[in-house]
Design a protein around this motif. Sequence first.
Motif, PDB file in Angstrom:
ATOM      1  N   ARG A 263       0.843  -1.197   0.000  1.00 27.46           N
ATOM      2  CA  ARG A 263       0.000   0.000   0.000  1.00 27.46           C
ATOM      3  C   ARG A 263       0.876   1.244   0.000  1.00 27.46           C
ATOM      4  O   ARG A 263       1.737   1.411   0.866  1.00 27.46           O
TER       5      ARG A 263
ATOM      6  N   GLU B 151       0.237   4.206   0.752  1.00 28.72           N
ATOM      7  CA  GLU B 151      -0.308   5.331   1.520  1.00 28.72           C
ATOM      8  C   GLU B 151       0.817   5.951   2.327  1.00 28.72           C
ATOM      9  O   GLU B 151       1.702   5.257   2.787  1.00 28.72           O
TER      10      GLU B 151
ATOM     11  N   MET C 133      -0.732 -10.460   4.521  1.00 29.59           N
ATOM     12  CA  MET C 133      -2.149 -10.508   4.874  1.00 29.59           C
ATOM     13  C   MET C 133      -2.662 -11.938   4.703  1.00 29.59           C
ATOM     14  O   MET C 133      -2.279 -12.651   3.781  1.00 29.59           O
TER      15      MET C 133
ATOM     16  N   GLU D 233      -7.953  -1.761  14.836  1.00 29.15           N
ATOM     17  CA  GLU D 233      -8.436  -2.755  13.871  1.00 29.15           C
ATOM     18  C   GLU D 233      -7.359  -3.798  13.572  1.00 29.15           C
ATOM     19  O   GLU D 233      -6.279  -3.479  13.111  1.00 29.15           O
TER      20      GLU D 233
ATOM     21  N   ILE E 114      -8.641  -7.044  12.213  1.00 28.26           N
ATOM     22  CA  ILE E 114      -9.280  -7.766  11.112  1.00 28.26           C
ATOM     23  C   ILE E 114     -10.364  -6.870  10.521  1.00 28.26           C
ATOM     24  O   ILE E 114     -11.085  -6.194  11.251  1.00 28.26           O
TER      25      ILE E 114
ATOM     26  N   GLY F   4      -9.911 -10.148   6.261  1.00 31.43           N
ATOM     27  CA  GLY F   4      -8.468  -9.991   6.104  1.00 31.43           C
ATOM     28  C   GLY F   4      -7.829  -9.687   7.445  1.00 31.43           C
ATOM     29  O   GLY F   4      -8.286  -8.801   8.170  1.00 31.43           O
ATOM     30  N   LEU F   5      -6.805 -10.462   7.768  1.00 31.89           N
ATOM     31  CA  LEU F   5      -6.032 -10.202   8.988  1.00 31.89           C
ATOM     32  C   LEU F   5      -4.662  -9.700   8.570  1.00 31.89           C
ATOM     33  O   LEU F   5      -3.967 -10.354   7.784  1.00 31.89           O
ATOM     34  N   GLY F   6      -4.272  -8.545   9.070  1.00 24.72           N
ATOM     35  CA  GLY F   6      -2.915  -8.056   8.825  1.00 24.72           C
ATOM     36  C   GLY F   6      -1.955  -8.847   9.700  1.00 24.72           C
ATOM     37  O   GLY F   6      -2.022  -8.771  10.921  1.00 24.72           O
TER      38      GLY F   6
ATOM     39  N   ARG G 224       0.006  -7.018  12.328  1.00 28.93           N
ATOM     40  CA  ARG G 224      -0.787  -6.531  13.482  1.00 28.93           C
ATOM     41  C   ARG G 224      -0.954  -7.660  14.497  1.00 28.93           C
ATOM     42  O   ARG G 224      -0.962  -7.432  15.697  1.00 28.93           O
TER      43      ARG G 224
END
Length: 464
Positions: free
Chosen positions: A234, A236, A249, A389, A391, A433-435, A438
């Motif tokens: 990503r 960003e 992911m 967050e 998931i 989706g699970l990072g 994280r």
Amino acid sequence: MEDIRRKTVKEIFATGDKFVGEKVDVKGWVRTRRGNKNVQFVALNDGSTINNLQIVFDLTKFPEEVLKPITTGSSIHVQGTLVASQGAGQSVEVQAEDLEIYGTSPSDYPLQKKGHTLEFLREKAHLRPRTNTFGAVLRIRHALAYAIHKFFNDKGFVYFHTPLITASDCEGAGAQFQVTTLPLNELPKTEDGSVDYSQDFFGKLASLTVSGQLEGELGATALGLIYTFGPTFRAENSNTPRHLSEFWMIEPEMAFYEIADNMDLAEEFIKYCINYALEHCKDDIQFLNDHFDKELIDRLKFVVENDFVRLPYTEGIKILEESGKKFEFPVYWGVDLASEHERYLVEEHFKKPVILTDYPKEIKAFYMKLNDDGKTVRAMDVLFPKIGEIIGGSQREENYEKLTNRINELGLTGMDWYVDTRKYGTVPHSGFGLGFERLVLFVTGMQNIRDVIPFPRYPKACEY
Ligand code: ATP
Ligand code: MN
């Protein structure tokens, strides 16, 4: 040196008593050397465990000039007798008989002393796996990756490989990195002056994927239960302790699952992973608990022992509005929750993980199933203490008309392949989706996501 099979330090501590009195062969890196004129002690680590093996050198056999090159960071090979340890802190140690030095480590070795800051170690990311902290984090990371594959495999999920290079830019999950072989200094242009991607490698605009979900749905609507586990990218400019530009992911996608089944699976899955780490990474988690986060083990146990709260978004907003708390970002129905809001619900209000459902459709992706109210969608975000967050998921819109209407409303194009799953034999289905980082962040208790991946990528940082 005698011809004996090398043992790892982990093996020696696991089965130590059995081998007391026998000659062993060990190899590793020197953490410290200390002692006196008669005897020297080397703490040897080989990466198999956080625990160091003590090697005892008798100076009548190994004079100081032989031991001199054994400094912090050097690598050695030792054979000697395994004996019950005299000192506190370890059950067994090695009485050295033979020594081979593989590599010395000059005094500019950056990891000389204990207690370097994590920021300093981030600058030395090529060497930081040799520290206790990163050894622990990376072994836990491995155990979690293994647990994830085991969990899904045992449930009959198929590991489905979605592409990393994609021509689909409709995920909407984040800005994409472009993949091109066009000469950037003299881009070919079409008549209207835009870049002529027909001359690019793939003959069209291509990017690195931000999520494997859309392709994952193609797998689930054929194989039934699938999961992906791969890197996502990503672009960003998120300089936060929870965002990376390249992260891993896990995205399960399940045919015939409604939103409640999806929540059940997400909760079971994340508890399974945490339990696996608690069981298989005891020493590493204990180390991180003792050195960084005294509440870590309690927090992990608390999460696996308690049911997650399930709460509609609208009620979450009410709780936040009535909290009387001054938030940096305002709260109102329709707002995309910030991390401070998520953490208030989890850490202060419920004091438990929360699954927030039924978000306003405007702040969620086009593929989420519309509720009967016409305003909210069947989304589910799992919110965790310290992380926010962890998931994001939903039941997917399986109705062909509703999905194509939404796609047209948003002006998305090139989605024919995706809506075909609804045109031909559509079924209710869900996924999330699970990072991965994280999860590793939560299980290790580390504060910054850049410290739970070997080589972090974030804005202006792409080393090695
Ligand atoms: P956030 O609001 O935290 O940026 P998101 O809503 O963009 O997350 P999703 O697109 O739903 O996240 O992605 C699914 C999961 O991937 C998230 O729940 C999170 O665990 C993880 N994730 C998302 N973006 C990142 C990132 N930049 N770095 C690491 N993990 C991320
Ligand atoms: Mn995001």
